[in-house]
Write an enzyme that holds these catalytic residues in place. Structure first.
Site, PDB file in Angstrom:
ATOM      1  CG  HIS A  36      -1.144  -5.920   0.698  1.00  7.82           C
ATOM      2  ND1 HIS A  36      -0.622  -6.487   1.839  1.00  7.82           N
ATOM      3  CD2 HIS A  36      -0.097  -5.342   0.074  1.00  7.82           C
ATOM      4  CE1 HIS A  36       0.683  -6.261   1.895  1.00  7.82           C
ATOM      5  NE2 HIS A  36       1.029  -5.566   0.817  1.00  7.82           N
TER       6      HIS A  36
ATOM      7  CG  HIS B  87       3.580  -3.590   4.404  1.00  7.56           C
ATOM      8  ND1 HIS B  87       2.677  -2.675   3.961  1.00  7.56           N
ATOM      9  CD2 HIS B  87       3.889  -4.376   3.322  1.00  7.56           C
ATOM     10  CE1 HIS B  87       2.435  -2.883   2.673  1.00  7.56           C
ATOM     11  NE2 HIS B  87       3.159  -3.905   2.257  1.00  7.56           N
TER      12      HIS B  87
ATOM     13  CG  HIS C 213       2.781  -2.250  -2.684  1.00  4.38           C
ATOM     14  ND1 HIS C 213       3.116  -1.364  -1.691  1.00  4.38           N
ATOM     15  CD2 HIS C 213       2.603  -3.449  -2.080  1.00  4.38           C
ATOM     16  CE1 HIS C 213       3.153  -2.005  -0.537  1.00  4.38           C
ATOM     17  NE2 HIS C 213       2.846  -3.271  -0.734  1.00  4.38           N
TER      18      HIS C 213
ATOM     19  CD  GLU D  97       6.571  -8.407   3.379  1.00  5.87           C
ATOM     20  OE1 GLU D  97       6.682  -7.217   3.744  1.00  5.87           O
ATOM     21  OE2 GLU D  97       6.613  -8.753   2.174  1.00  5.87           O
TER      22      GLU D  97
ATOM     23  CG  ASP E 187       2.886  -7.458  -1.562  1.00  2.00           C
ATOM     24  OD1 ASP E 187       2.702  -6.242  -1.356  1.00  2.00           O
ATOM     25  OD2 ASP E 187       3.785  -8.114  -0.988  1.00  2.00           O
ATOM     26  CG  ASP E 188       4.792  -5.476  -4.815  1.00  2.00           C
ATOM     27  OD1 ASP E 188       4.635  -4.273  -5.026  1.00  2.00           O
ATOM     28  OD2 ASP E 188       5.032  -5.957  -3.689  1.00  2.00           O
TER      29      ASP E 188
HETATM   30  N1  ADE Z   1       6.596  -2.377  -1.107  1.00  2.00           N
HETATM   31  C1  ADE Z   1       6.088  -3.062  -2.138  1.00  2.00           C
HETATM   32  N2  ADE Z   1       5.861  -4.337  -1.790  1.00  2.00           N
HETATM   33  C2  ADE Z   1       6.229  -4.463  -0.499  1.00  2.00           C
HETATM   34  C3  ADE Z   1       6.221  -5.530   0.431  1.00  2.00           C
HETATM   35  N3  ADE Z   1       5.810  -6.758   0.116  1.00  2.00           N
HETATM   36  N4  ADE Z   1       6.685  -5.298   1.678  1.00  2.00           N
HETATM   37  C4  ADE Z   1       7.124  -4.079   2.004  1.00  2.00           C
HETATM   38  N5  ADE Z   1       7.147  -3.043   1.167  1.00  2.00           N
HETATM   39  C5  ADE Z   1       6.701  -3.231  -0.073  1.00  2.00           C
HETATM   40 ZN    ZN Z   2       2.931  -4.944   0.424  1.00  2.00          ZN
END
Ligand code: ADE
Ligand code: ZN
Length: 343
Positions: free
Chosen positions: A19, A199, A21, A202, A280-281
């Site tokens: 996971h 997703h 992005h 969350e 994630d990011d």
């Molecule tokens: N796009 C990038 N990170 C995300 C996240 N945590 N939740 C939904 N979309 C995303």
């Molecule tokens: Zn994500």
């Protein structure tokens, strides 16, 4: 608190990241370098000013700045450079296999051809095998704040490069955009033999996890941390071994949990779920995969056995063929066999 032996062990253990992005790996320094290269104007005067804007109140407040950051990506080389930079970090964290999300609509809406996006990211992934001994594959995500029609168009544009991605996902603003909005396009992707993830749970309710399973027929849930609010759903996820790709630092930064000590990663494992740890990011949430492991182990009473379980889960949850999965699981088990049990 984790001791140094356990910290070292967690950092060095072989792991898969499922996971991430890729646009979320774009560090402020690279955003500024690409903005200069492509003559794109940024709303922030400096790297420091941009980084200091990374104080999010919820998912949407993050997404607004994340899409602005991605606007500097124009050429195939930009997409290659971003992905290669992530893979350098991944190798440093002993990631052996990565399944990388990308958001084509963020780029095609700005006039960037989809092949520019796919080819740049894919070239870095292919080279990762040679350069870093990492296997890396791509998952194309549909933006759920856009229409299903837009998702269908994106799928059509991507199909000439079908051999360069292994699956599709669903990301962006969760609340108000339930999985059922994308039931038809996911059904089409299923017919095409693509792997399916989404997703869910969350920020959105556990019901979205249920509909992602029932209507989209996804094989993994991204995040999914809110499943524990529904006992029957939790039992179903455990029984069917549906993996959750959990992202602890993301959850902290987007206020899904008030503190790391309040994160439910340990409860998820104790409920018998195939939970995994991911970034994630990473450029926006304060760290790459090992930072996520360390923050979790620092704040929660997680043990060496949990570390081994999380490493195994990452490969059990990966879209690998049986032989590759078995090789990676052996690598994990050998690593823990030889590891210092003083942890
Ligand atoms: N796009 C990038 N990170 C995300 C996240 N945590 N939740 C939904 N979309 C995303
Ligand atoms: Zn994500």
């Amino acid at each position: 608190m984790m001791n140094n032996t356990l910290r070292n062990l967690v950092q060095k253990m072989p792991k898969a990241e499922l996971h991430i992005h890729i646009e979320g790996s774009l560090e402020p320094e690279l955003i500024f370098a690409l903005a200069k290269r492509n003559q794109v104007a940024l709303a922030y005067p400096s790297v420091e000013a941009l980084r200091s804007a990374y104080a999010f109140t919820d998912l949407q407040s993050f997404l607004d700045i994340y899409y602005a950051g991605a606007s500097v990506l124009r050429t195939e080389q930009d997409f290659y450079d971003m992905t290669a930079a992530y893979l350098v970090q991944a190798q440093a964290d002993n990631v052996r296999h990565a399944e990388i999300f990308f958001d084509p609509q963020t780029h095609t809406a700005r006039g960037v051809p989809i092949e520019t996006v796919i080819n740049g990211i894919h070239r870095a992934c292919t080279e990762a095998q040679q350069r870093f001994d990492i296997s890396a594959s791509l998952i194309l995500c549909f933006l759920r704040h856009l229409s299903e029609e837009d998702a269908f168009e994106t799928l059509e544009q991507a199909l000439p490069w079908r051999d360069k991605f292994i699956g599709v996902g669903l990301d962006s603003s969760e609340r108000g955009h339930p999985p059922e909005k994308f039931a038809r396009v996911f059904a089409r992707c299923r017919e095409l033999g693509l792997h399916l993830v989404a997703h869910a749970g969350e920020e959105g309710p556990p019901a979205y996890i249920q509909t992602a399973l029932d209507l989209l027929k996804v094989e993994r849930i991204d995040h999914g941390v809110r499943c524990l609010e529904d006992g029957a759903l939790t039992q179903r996820l455990a029984r069917d071994k549906v993996p959750l790709t959990v992202c602890p630092l993301s959850n902290l930064k987007l206020h899904v949990f008030d503190s790391m000590a309040a994160h439910n990663l340990l409860q998820l494992l104790e409920a018998g779920l195939v939970a995994t740890v991911n970034s994630d990011d990473p450029a926006y949430f304060g760290g790459y995969i090992n930072d996520n492991f360390i923050a979790s182990f620092e704040a929660l009473p997680l043990t060496l056995e949990h570390a081994q379980q999380l490493a195994r889960n990452s490969f059990l949850a990966a879209f690998l063929d049986d032989a590759a999965r078995a090789r990676y699981l052996d690598e994990v088990d050998e690593y823990f066999c030889e590891a210092d049990w003083g942890a």
